[in-house]
Design a protein around this motif. Sequence first.
Motif, PDB file in Angstrom:
ATOM      1  N   SER A  95      -0.877   3.581   3.549  1.00 20.39           N
ATOM      2  CA  SER A  95      -1.195   4.883   2.955  1.00 20.39           C
ATOM      3  C   SER A  95      -0.859   6.022   3.904  1.00 20.39           C
ATOM      4  CB  SER A  95      -2.677   4.921   2.578  1.00 20.39           C
ATOM      5  OG  SER A  95      -2.980   3.951   1.592  1.00 20.39           O
ATOM      6  N   SER A 135       0.825  -1.202   0.000  1.00 28.47           N
ATOM      7  CA  SER A 135       0.000   0.000   0.000  1.00 28.47           C
ATOM      8  C   SER A 135       0.864   1.258   0.000  1.00 28.47           C
ATOM      9  CB  SER A 135      -0.924  -0.014   1.213  1.00 28.47           C
ATOM     10  OG  SER A 135      -1.738   1.137   1.245  1.00 28.47           O
ATOM     11  N   PRO A 138      -6.111   0.786  -0.032  1.00 29.59           N
ATOM     12  CA  PRO A 138      -6.928   0.135   1.008  1.00 29.59           C
ATOM     13  C   PRO A 138      -8.283  -0.344   0.503  1.00 29.59           C
ATOM     14  CG  PRO A 138      -5.906   2.114   1.874  1.00 29.59           C
ATOM     15  CD  PRO A 138      -5.654   2.116   0.399  1.00 29.59           C
ATOM     16  N   ALA A 154      -9.473  -4.189   0.601  1.00 28.98           N
ATOM     17  CA  ALA A 154     -10.704  -4.578   1.291  1.00 28.98           C
ATOM     18  C   ALA A 154     -11.635  -5.359   0.368  1.00 28.98           C
ATOM     19  CB  ALA A 154     -11.401  -3.334   1.838  1.00 28.98           C
ATOM     20  N   GLY A 179      -3.636  -1.745   4.873  1.00 26.43           N
ATOM     21  CA  GLY A 179      -3.626  -0.844   3.731  1.00 26.43           C
ATOM     22  C   GLY A 179      -3.694   0.610   4.140  1.00 26.43           C
ATOM     23  N   LEU A 180      -4.552   0.925   5.105  1.00 21.36           N
ATOM     24  CA  LEU A 180      -4.621   2.297   5.609  1.00 21.36           C
ATOM     25  C   LEU A 180      -3.333   2.700   6.297  1.00 21.36           C
ATOM     26  CD1 LEU A 180      -8.277   2.339   7.002  1.00 21.36           C
ATOM     27  CD2 LEU A 180      -7.415   3.550   4.995  1.00 21.36           C
ATOM     28  N   SER A 189      -6.283   6.416  -0.918  1.00 20.87           N
ATOM     29  CA  SER A 189      -7.348   5.525  -0.439  1.00 20.87           C
ATOM     30  C   SER A 189      -7.684   4.416  -1.429  1.00 20.87           C
ATOM     31  CB  SER A 189      -8.613   6.339  -0.152  1.00 20.87           C
ATOM     32  OG  SER A 189      -9.113   6.939  -1.332  1.00 20.87           O
ATOM     33  N   ALA A 219      -8.113  -3.999   5.222  1.00 22.28           N
ATOM     34  CA  ALA A 219      -8.061  -2.551   5.056  1.00 22.28           C
ATOM     35  C   ALA A 219      -7.169  -1.887   6.091  1.00 22.28           C
ATOM     36  CB  ALA A 219      -9.466  -1.962   5.132  1.00 22.28           C
TER      37      ALA A 219
END
Length: 413
Positions: free
Chosen positions: A109, A25, A160, A164, A105-106, A157, A102
């Motif tokens: 980011s 990510s 993520p 997801a 991934g967040l 975004s 997610a």
Amino acid sequence: MLTLRLTLTATPAALLLRLLLLCASAGGGLLLLAALSYALEHPGHRVAVLTRLLWCLIPLAATAQPAAVLGRTEPRAGTRLGLHAAGLGPARLPLLAARTAAVPGLAGSALTLLLTVQGGVESAGGSLSVLNLPRPSALLPLQGPPLPVPAAVTLLSVLPAVAALAAAWGARPGAAAPAPSDSGRFTDSRRAAESARRDGTGTPYRAGLLRSALQAVSGLLTGTAGLLLAAHAARGTGRGARVPAELPGAVAGWPFAAGWTLIGVGLVVAGPGLVALSGHLLGAARPGPVRLLAGRSLVREAAVAGRPLGALSAVAAALVAVVRAHLTGAGLPAPGPLLVLAAALTGCCTAAAGLAALARVRRGRAPVRELLDRLGAPRQLGRGVALLRAAATAAVCAPLVAAGGLLTALPTG
């Protein structure tokens, strides 16, 4: 809270998948921000901007693979039984898997945003609307005009959201790994025995053979279209048009990007069909025990291992193409940090998905091994089945890798 508990009690393999998603990510966010920076710096180069975004789709698709694996394997089988008993049914389990994928991934980011913010934030009109990129001397492959904060956050975004969605798809009913139990293993062993005793003349067998052939042909046609498109682009650049060395977006024009994308998609689509066809061929013409078991296992595992095998073949074909270009002295553009980052992300995510598929296939072979042990079969039988299965898989992958690596046209710089 449930997602945090599942993360803290995860196995080392699941933690490695989460770490890989975090790194993917972060790297994918850098690639997307680089495409945005190029678009702001060259507002009139619309084709080059779209080409950069098209090249970014390859790392995005590679990132979705470990996310789908994470959604398919997490929570573990024992935990799934407890969650089902607690009322978390098949409809809510994909949502839990989406949150599980997610979160890293967040985090990736957010890490990219923190690294990018070191250039400073300016205010315009009383709001934080401009994000300065680091200076060229910073240890980031980003420099250029300031980025709008809404556009940068929107691009960050994407990874993520893709993770997801892929995890939710992997956790859908029927895709997750079944819960192990003695009765389930006995049932699977009985089904494996019944499948091994079939003579291959029934309607389901013919339908499966036709479906595998259509899948293989459609994938090979897609890959052939990609080869032709890349060859057409190479002929165009060979008439005097030079390819800029800015990577990964402008390594070539959009025909190269579309051609390479079609080649990868074709290999991924053709993978399950080719593996199943190899299993059908092994089990044809009155096979012995070794050929029968190897062929039936390949047919049964084609849906699980076919696509990761096709993705690995695409990555290997790209490596062969690069090595071939260096050996023949072709004038390739000098690789930049963004190309190295994209290649590393694609290779790591594809390898992780392939290893996870291999582990899942190995777990699926446990009922057959247990059945052979109960029947008192010699160990040489299992070794012969494994060797024949590996030889058939290599026979499927080697022509794909050779054709993709030796026939794919490369840009000249």
